[in-house]
Design an enzyme around this catalytic site. Structure first.
Site, PDB file in Angstrom:
ATOM      1  N   ASP A 178       0.852  -1.189   0.000  1.00 56.99           N
ATOM      2  CA  ASP A 178       0.000   0.000   0.000  1.00 56.99           C
ATOM      3  C   ASP A 178       0.889   1.241   0.000  1.00 56.99           C
ATOM      4  O   ASP A 178       1.534   1.556   0.995  1.00 56.99           O
ATOM      5  CB  ASP A 178      -0.890  -0.041   1.247  1.00 56.99           C
ATOM      6  CG  ASP A 178      -1.733   1.219   1.433  1.00 56.99           C
ATOM      7  OD1 ASP A 178      -1.541   2.198   0.687  1.00 56.99           O
ATOM      8  OD2 ASP A 178      -2.572   1.230   2.354  1.00 56.99           O
ATOM      9  N   ILE A 179       0.916   1.957  -1.131  1.00 55.48           N
ATOM     10  CA  ILE A 179       1.709   3.183  -1.231  1.00 55.48           C
ATOM     11  C   ILE A 179       0.786   4.330  -1.654  1.00 55.48           C
ATOM     12  O   ILE A 179       0.151   4.253  -2.705  1.00 55.48           O
ATOM     13  CB  ILE A 179       2.901   3.023  -2.216  1.00 55.48           C
ATOM     14  CG1 ILE A 179       3.617   4.356  -2.412  1.00 55.48           C
ATOM     15  CG2 ILE A 179       2.455   2.424  -3.546  1.00 55.48           C
ATOM     16  CD1 ILE A 179       4.259   4.928  -1.165  1.00 55.48           C
ATOM     17  N   GLU A 180       0.748   5.367  -0.825  1.00 56.10           N
ATOM     18  CA  GLU A 180      -0.191   6.463  -1.057  1.00 56.10           C
ATOM     19  C   GLU A 180       0.452   7.846  -1.016  1.00 56.10           C
ATOM     20  O   GLU A 180      -0.183   8.827  -1.411  1.00 56.10           O
ATOM     21  CB  GLU A 180      -1.313   6.413  -0.012  1.00 56.10           C
ATOM     22  CG  GLU A 180      -2.041   5.090   0.061  1.00 56.10           C
ATOM     23  CD  GLU A 180      -3.055   5.044   1.197  1.00 56.10           C
ATOM     24  OE1 GLU A 180      -3.675   6.096   1.473  1.00 56.10           O
ATOM     25  OE2 GLU A 180      -3.226   3.974   1.811  1.00 56.10           O
ATOM     26  N   GLN A 181       1.684   7.939  -0.518  1.00 53.77           N
ATOM     27  CA  GLN A 181       2.281   9.249  -0.318  1.00 53.77           C
ATOM     28  C   GLN A 181       3.649   9.362  -0.978  1.00 53.77           C
ATOM     29  O   GLN A 181       4.366   8.368  -1.138  1.00 53.77           O
ATOM     30  CB  GLN A 181       2.425   9.530   1.178  1.00 53.77           C
ATOM     31  CG  GLN A 181       1.095   9.588   1.926  1.00 53.77           C
ATOM     32  CD  GLN A 181       1.301   9.862   3.404  1.00 53.77           C
ATOM     33  OE1 GLN A 181       2.332   9.516   3.970  1.00 53.77           O
ATOM     34  NE2 GLN A 181       0.328  10.494   4.027  1.00 53.77           N
TER      35      GLN A 181
END
Length: 285
Positions: A178-181
């Site tokens: 999970d990569i969001e930033q």
């Protein structure tokens, strides 16, 4: 001697015409607003009918369960994709989940898979991971575990933390990154190197290619070009988006669903494929 040029007379606007347009403008605006409301209402008529009927007919009888209704869009989209497997994802933010009560969404759509947050960054497991992971082992859901990636932390240590805490078995979904930033202490290029390092280490350990989760804009701008070949799980909550892109294997279309057995809001996901295709992604297949 030349005479000075005459000034051109600017015709004055008719006061009657200006007054008429001034009165007509709010009327036209009102009609436009009503048209938009009617169009949106007609488009979501099935969801509205369900919402109003369910609220008056059942929710008042279930106050003890404190079950909230999802918004109308949720029902509309779930109806549109009723033949696709539907799942949820949870973390410590959902608190203690009564898994025996978790079965369907909106009293109609069965839950087929569940993603559970396992680890965060390089220093801690999710506080509810062990409890949720163990509970799901005895349920009929297809389960999967995901890691919340911190872009400023060491990718190898993050991978090692996930591997240390997550034991995958036959029938489980692939591990998820999970990569969001974006990072604040390194470049975008270095971030991509770290992400690929995590993915390679985890794939080498479990023997299966991980899934990558991200928001639609982040995916399009930073991941799509350099991470081809990976399965993507995309979050897009835009009210007017009602279809999955072909490269979205999973679509997280809302973060505001209500499910019996879980306090507060829950993310809901649709798999872009059949039940058999979902099973084909799991370990040991």
């Amino acid at each position: 001697m030349k005479s000075p040029p005459r000034k051109r007379t600017v015709p004055r606007k008719s006061k009657k015409k200006s007054s008429f347009m001034g009165k007509l403008r709010p009327v036209l605006t009102g009609f436009l607003v009503l048209f938009i409301i009617f169009a949106v209402g007609y488009h979501y008529r099935n969801g509205l009918a369900y919402y109003l009927g369910y609220k008056s007919d059942k929710v008042l009888k279930k106050n003890a369960e404190k079950q909230r209704l999802s918004d109308v869009r949720n029902y509309q989209i779930l109806t549109k994709f009723e033949f696709n497997p539907v799942g949820i994802d949870v973390s410590e933010y959902q608190g203690t989940i009564v898994w025996d009560s978790v079965r369907v969404i909106e009293n109609r759509f069965p839950i087929r898979f569940v993603f559970v947050r396992a680890t965060v960054g390089m220093d801690r497991p999710d506080k509810k991971f062990a409890e949720n992971w163990h509970a799901l082992h005895t349920k009929s859901f297809v389960r999967g575990a995901y890691h919340y990636y911190r872009p400023n932390e060491n990718s190898t240590q993050q991978a090692e933390l996930f591997i240390k805490n997550v034991v995958l078995k036959k029938g489980d979904l692939p591990p998820v990154l999970d990569i969001e930033q974006l990072p604040t202490k390194q470049s975008l290029k270095q971030l991509k190197v770290g992400l690929k390092n995590w993915l390679q280490l985890v794939e080498a350990h479990y023997g299966i290619k991980p899934v990558v989760y991200s928001g639609a804009n982040f995916y399009t701008q930073f991941l799509k070009e350099d991470f081809q070949g990976y399965t993507f799980w995309i979050a897009n909550y835009n009210f007017f988006v009602e279809n999955m892109q072909s490269d979205w294997r999973f679509w997280q279309f809302t973060e505001k669903a209500s499910i019996l057995g879980i306090e507060g809001s829950v993310d809901v996901n649709i798999f872009n494929g059949t039940e058999a295709e979902l099973q084909s992604l799991t370990l040991g297949r």
